[in-house]
Design an enzyme around this catalytic site. Sequence first.
Site, short mmCIF file in Angstrom:
data_model
loop_
_atom_site.label_atom_id
_atom_site.label_comp_id
_atom_site.label_asym_id
_atom_site.label_seq_id
_atom_site.Cartn_x
_atom_site.Cartn_y
_atom_site.Cartn_z
N GLU A 103 43.51 -4.59 -0.20
CA GLU A 103 44.59 -4.95 0.73
C GLU A 103 44.27 -6.20 1.55
O GLU A 103 45.14 -7.09 1.68
CB GLU A 103 44.91 -3.75 1.62
CG GLU A 103 45.60 -2.64 0.85
CD GLU A 103 45.56 -1.29 1.56
OE1 GLU A 103 45.05 -1.24 2.70
OE2 GLU A 103 46.03 -0.30 0.97
N LYS B 256 47.52 9.23 0.81
CA LYS B 256 46.54 8.18 0.49
C LYS B 256 45.17 8.47 1.11
O LYS B 256 44.14 8.07 0.57
CB LYS B 256 47.08 6.84 0.99
CG LYS B 256 46.18 5.64 0.74
CD LYS B 256 46.88 4.40 1.24
CE LYS B 256 46.00 3.19 1.21
NZ LYS B 256 46.71 2.00 1.70
N ASP C 111 52.45 -2.40 -2.23
CA ASP C 111 51.52 -1.92 -1.20
C ASP C 111 51.79 -0.43 -1.03
O ASP C 111 52.77 -0.03 -0.41
CB ASP C 111 51.76 -2.68 0.11
CG ASP C 111 50.94 -2.12 1.27
OD1 ASP C 111 50.02 -1.32 1.02
OD2 ASP C 111 51.23 -2.49 2.43
N ASP D 224 42.37 -5.22 9.03
CA ASP D 224 43.46 -4.40 8.50
C ASP D 224 43.32 -2.96 8.98
O ASP D 224 42.48 -2.20 8.49
CB ASP D 224 43.43 -4.46 6.98
CG ASP D 224 44.58 -3.69 6.32
OD1 ASP D 224 45.34 -3.04 7.05
OD2 ASP D 224 44.70 -3.74 5.08
#
Length: 596
Positions: free
Chosen positions: A171, A70, A8, A193
């Site tokens: 994810e 990211k 992850d 999420d």
Amino acid sequence: MAKVVGIDLGTTNSCVAYSDGRQTQVIPNKGGYRITPSVVAVMEDRKKLVGQIAKRQAITNPENTVFSAKRLIGRRIDSAEAKIARAIYPYRLVDGPHGDIRVECYGREYSLPEISSIVLLEMKHVAEAHLHATVEQAVITVPAYFNDNQRQATKDAGKIAGLDVLRIINEPTAAAIAYGFNKKDNRTIAVFDLGGGTFDISVLEIQGGVFKVLATSGDTFLGGDDIDNLLIDYAAEAFLRDRDFDLRQNRMALQRLKDACEKAKVDLSNFREVEISLPFIAQVGSEPLHLSMTFQRTKLEELTRPLLEKTLKISESCLKMAEVDRDDLDDVLLVGGQTRMPLLQDMVSNFFKRSPNKQVHPDEVVAVGAAIQAAALTSKEEEVEMVLLDVTPLPLGIKSAGGTFTKLIEANTTVPVSAHKIFTTVTDDQPTVRIQTYQGNSPVADENELLGEFLLTGIRKAKAGEPEIDVSFHIDANGIVQVSAKDLYTGQSQSITVTMSSGLTNDEVEGMKQAAADYEVELKGREESEGLSQKADLLLHKLKKSFDEKGGKLKADQKKTISTLLNDAPGFIEQKDAKKLKILIEQLEIAAKALR
């Protein structure tokens, strides 16, 4: 035997896990923590620090410490997100040679995939140390709403880190796999999420080992970082009013304020109010300035409620696309560290009309799901029974007359999938058409992401509107897009495989891969030296104690040799030279035997 892991790669923290198909374990780093900050620091001598050690030194080295990479990976330098980042991040963003975003540290430019590869390399190193095996392959997760350029940039990061990326998976899907793997009953779930940089919502059906994504939606620039920034602005504005000094214009002060606000946000999940105290945060002339203020949970909730309400609007849209009513859901999973916020949990509970499932760990569940997917891809079919049916998050199509975006594949279409549509020419005797492939939600093609283009030549001469050109799209299970065009009269055809751009050429990726391999050798050498240094230090301490107790019994020449060794050893230990340390350890062990 080489192992395959799930990673992850998070905005704030990253996590790595391993599964053999029966048991799955989250792998702790050498500090014993199961998550590692996604922070990379470049030092003046070009040495790189990763994780907690990089985060600790950020206050004194803010311009060369990169966090939240990211949020920017796979984006262009002229994007709205890059403009926002330039205004709030202390490190320097510069134009890359291909319109991509680069970070400048001590005069050298680093691409975002290169920065992310350093974090991935750390995860690889953590896994190898724990599993006592090499790690050559990985499944890496990305936000469900990442476009294909962002996905390719993430894949390039893995390649630079020396990893064969078996698959890039979403994810929320990974979280659903961790939740539903080996469960026998059929369930329909929503995965909410909210992490440090991105928000995703996915609705899935789980039936006997088949994980089918019904719909997904999100925002790739909405997360905990934005809440931090709201607190930073609130505190900075208050300080500006009181002391007539804007802390946001001083990089070191901004980094200290950012760390304090991030901690305050976390603490406010457990306390009603917290105090921030930052002495000597700035100086005007000879006068030092100190910041001291109290944050209340009610103020945090007031500031962040509009942002959180945006996640619920996106969730409502996703449920409609999935054609699932809230009452039909069996579970709601909360994923991502930001979902610990009490206000968010209350809002999600009210929206979905149920309490969220508390059985999954918000920081670890995505890596666990990725590890299970990795095991499924590399194990024999009978060992791991699991089928994943994911979707394409954004519409795919071409630019047609007038610059409009004509969709061939809609968002949330299950992959693999094929689609085609008949087009024609716009001028008489037109011999060529340009096929431009886009991905996005705007009806204007140029407002979407250009994925690739090619020319179809040899079209028969005819009046505008007469030729029939069949344009076909195919997306395979890995998300690779194949586009073809064919003149149905002449049979003339042309096609391309759309390989998304991360802003890097193949040569650049290969060069960065070699640099990462050199860094990995340096990292392993550094750890070896550190271990030898600790061993030598321990032997030296024991030798000193033995020499004080038994040295009087030695001959004069032995006594002189050991005394010299005791005097010289600290200097050798401080140098941390592996070759010299091995010799020193041997000498210390010989001296210790003489004192027995």
